[in-house]
Design an enzyme around this catalytic site. Sequence first.
Site, PDB file in Angstrom:
ATOM      1  N   ARG A 259     117.362 -34.615   1.340  1.00 56.95           N
ATOM      2  CA  ARG A 259     118.228 -34.538   0.344  1.00 56.95           C
ATOM      3  C   ARG A 259     118.780 -35.809  -0.559  1.00 56.95           C
ATOM      4  O   ARG A 259     120.121 -35.839   0.096  1.00 56.95           O
ATOM      5  CB  ARG A 259     118.694 -33.420  -0.116  1.00 56.95           C
ATOM      6  CG  ARG A 259     119.430 -33.290   0.718  1.00 56.95           C
ATOM      7  CD  ARG A 259     120.802 -32.016   0.393  1.00 56.95           C
ATOM      8  NE  ARG A 259     121.414 -31.317   1.147  1.00 56.95           N
ATOM      9  CZ  ARG A 259     123.348 -31.900   1.053  1.00 56.95           C
ATOM     10  NH1 ARG A 259     122.943 -32.609   0.242  1.00 56.95           N
ATOM     11  NH2 ARG A 259     123.484 -31.686   1.789  1.00 56.95           N
ATOM     12  N   HIS A 263     123.999 -31.498  -2.251  1.00 57.23           N
ATOM     13  CA  HIS A 263     124.182 -29.601  -1.620  1.00 57.23           C
ATOM     14  C   HIS A 263     123.294 -28.631  -3.040  1.00 57.23           C
ATOM     15  O   HIS A 263     122.448 -28.333  -3.056  1.00 57.23           O
ATOM     16  CB  HIS A 263     124.666 -29.040  -0.908  1.00 57.23           C
ATOM     17  CG  HIS A 263     124.073 -28.044  -0.481  1.00 57.23           C
ATOM     18  ND1 HIS A 263     123.248 -27.512   0.733  1.00 57.23           N
ATOM     19  CD2 HIS A 263     124.569 -26.504  -1.177  1.00 57.23           C
ATOM     20  CE1 HIS A 263     122.805 -26.144   0.056  1.00 57.23           C
ATOM     21  NE2 HIS A 263     123.691 -25.641  -0.213  1.00 57.23           N
ATOM     22  N   TYR A 273     130.807 -36.896   3.871  1.00 58.77           N
ATOM     23  CA  TYR A 273     130.424 -35.582   5.459  1.00 58.77           C
ATOM     24  C   TYR A 273     128.928 -36.903   5.632  1.00 58.77           C
ATOM     25  O   TYR A 273     128.378 -36.785   6.270  1.00 58.77           O
ATOM     26  CB  TYR A 273     129.530 -34.827   5.351  1.00 58.77           C
ATOM     27  CG  TYR A 273     129.023 -34.276   4.055  1.00 58.77           C
ATOM     28  CD1 TYR A 273     127.341 -33.956   3.892  1.00 58.77           C
ATOM     29  CD2 TYR A 273     129.332 -33.110   2.830  1.00 58.77           C
ATOM     30  CE1 TYR A 273     126.866 -33.492   3.271  1.00 58.77           C
ATOM     31  CE2 TYR A 273     128.157 -33.297   2.530  1.00 58.77           C
ATOM     32  CZ  TYR A 273     126.598 -33.358   2.804  1.00 58.77           C
ATOM     33  OH  TYR A 273     126.601 -32.565   1.524  1.00 58.77           O
TER      34      TYR A 273
END
Length: 360
Positions: A259, A263, A273
């Site tokens: 993606r 999120h 991250y």
Amino acid sequence: MAEKTLKNIEEQFEMFQILNEEGKIVNKDALPDLSDEELQELMRRMVYTRIWDQRAISLNRQGRLGFYAPVAGQEASMLGSQFSLDKEDWILPGYRDIPQMVWHGMSLHQAFLFSRGHFKGGQMAEGLNLVMPQIIIGAQIIQTAGVALGLKRRGKDNVAITYTGDGGASQGDFYEGMNFAGAYKAPAIFVVQNNYFAISVPVEEQSAAKTIAQKAVAAGINGIQVDGMDVLAVYAATKEARKNALEGTPTLIETLTYRYGPHTMAGDDPTRYRTSELDSEWEKKDPIVRFRKYLESKKLWSEEEENKVVEKAKEEIKAAIKETDEVAPQKVTDLIGNMFEELPVNLQQQMDEYKEKESK
């Protein structure tokens, strides 16, 4: 001995691919039997969904949409699998899987209502074989086993398919759902869209297993790992999984995808991250760019055709959000009234109280 057995299992789950990053066929024998028109329709849907995703992110930032989970990068995984289904098959989605629902028959307008948390966003029309998107991670996996068993008991030649991310594969419901479907030979397909980070935890920290696909072995069902950026591979794998499911063997499909956005739009910052180098590496694997190259090589796609799809998407999205804006906002009395056919005493008291407040 145990290590050797594990290694032998892991070696069985090599990534299935048909179309490489350059749009070249690398597995001709596995090429699905799709007409030129079907190939073009797949591309239209992918381009349309990318534009819709961009617009939805913008609308969310404007406060005109509520909850939204971006999908850019996962179009091949989502739409390639849905394209292989029969209209009477059931989809049990997670919260990111709105594109599959829309291409299965739900309107954009209703998708926007769902994002806003409006109760009408979850009211599926009669004959539309969709379940409201599941917010609880992995809960839809157990539900899918149940729906699939119901289809079998009713003698239906249809399957139930569900989607989750790699994080969902770390839930107990994941194993329970697959085990149930395997034990009862229910016509189910379990798709894990492995985008490597769940909400923020790298997949290698979620499980010691080399692949998610190999987890099918313990449930006694089929498992396959697929290049989730290759729409043809996803389509072919799901088509085969559907056939096998109807013959009594469920399948776990792991799609390796990515993606590009956060999120969800609820405050996630993927730069905390994920590295820019990793993002760049996956951008080179973009499913739309890859499929575009393939179709252009077959003289089936052009910039003009793509621009038409983009303009159509923008127009329809604009109309859908306008229609959504015209729906009366959800009231507290709507929420209370939708809970029971006959309200218990305590809720009737609350209903009366809020009716009075809303009338002022």
